[in-house]
Design an enzyme around this catalytic site. Sequence first.
Site, mmCIF file in Angstrom:
data_model
loop_
_atom_site.group_PDB
_atom_site.id
_atom_site.type_symbol
_atom_site.label_atom_id
_atom_site.label_comp_id
_atom_site.label_asym_id
_atom_site.label_seq_id
_atom_site.Cartn_x
_atom_site.Cartn_y
_atom_site.Cartn_z
ATOM 1 N N LYS A 12 0.824 -1.208 0.000
ATOM 2 C CA LYS A 12 0.000 0.000 0.000
ATOM 3 C C LYS A 12 0.865 1.267 0.000
ATOM 4 C CE LYS A 12 -3.807 -2.180 2.540
ATOM 5 N NZ LYS A 12 -4.609 -2.086 3.781
ATOM 6 N N TYR A 52 -12.472 -2.188 -3.650
ATOM 7 C CA TYR A 52 -13.116 -2.202 -2.335
ATOM 8 C C TYR A 52 -14.644 -2.192 -2.458
ATOM 9 C CZ TYR A 52 -8.580 -1.272 -0.167
ATOM 10 O OH TYR A 52 -7.280 -1.358 0.272
ATOM 11 N N ASN A 115 -1.589 -0.190 7.421
ATOM 12 C CA ASN A 115 -1.059 -1.517 7.748
ATOM 13 C C ASN A 115 -0.184 -2.117 6.660
ATOM 14 O OD1 ASN A 115 -2.980 -2.353 5.901
ATOM 15 N ND2 ASN A 115 -4.267 -3.390 7.403
ATOM 16 N N HIS A 118 -1.805 -5.407 1.517
ATOM 17 C CA HIS A 118 -3.101 -6.048 1.284
ATOM 18 C C HIS A 118 -2.843 -7.389 0.630
ATOM 19 C CE1 HIS A 118 -7.166 -6.803 -0.229
ATOM 20 N NE2 HIS A 118 -6.556 -7.183 -1.341
ATOM 21 N N GLU A 130 -9.326 -9.921 -7.765
ATOM 22 C CA GLU A 130 -8.322 -8.867 -7.654
ATOM 23 C C GLU A 130 -7.223 -9.014 -8.699
ATOM 24 O OE1 GLU A 130 -8.995 -7.894 -2.944
ATOM 25 O OE2 GLU A 130 -7.398 -9.282 -3.497
#
Length: 153
Positions: A12, A52, A115, A118, A130
């Site tokens: 990310k 998302y 975080n 992904h 994805e």
Amino acid sequence: MADVERTFVMVKPDGVQRGLIGDIVSRFEERGLKLVAGRFMRIDDELAREHYAEHVEKPFFEDLSGFITSGPVFAMVWEGQDAIAQVRTMMGETDPAESAPGTIRGDFGLDLGRNVIHGSDTETGSAEREIDLFFEDEDLHDYDRIDETWLYE
């Protein structure tokens, strides 16, 4: 090699900004997973919405979308025996505070919203979807790693 899977992984924007791409790629390679596609890119609003999709109606979607479009990401496809479960274990819990040391989020993450990484959670669900969102078929490369005979029975 039984149960060979492909899974989608993305470093990310916070992981990119912190210079963690190499460390993260190295961890997966050292584990024995095979990188079959990689793309350094910027996610636009449309792709964020598709990626998302399950969160679009949730109150945190705007923050999530704003973050994932805030800077470049490194999208990847990894292949190996039980790749999805291996990657999920290596990533750690979604909340870095709950992630064990030695996991990617346990070592590099500090905040739930930042975080670092992904990863897809199921082969027929998110992994396939994805991979198709971020890569064309011709982007995925089949090849033999020289050490595969030492990795699998």
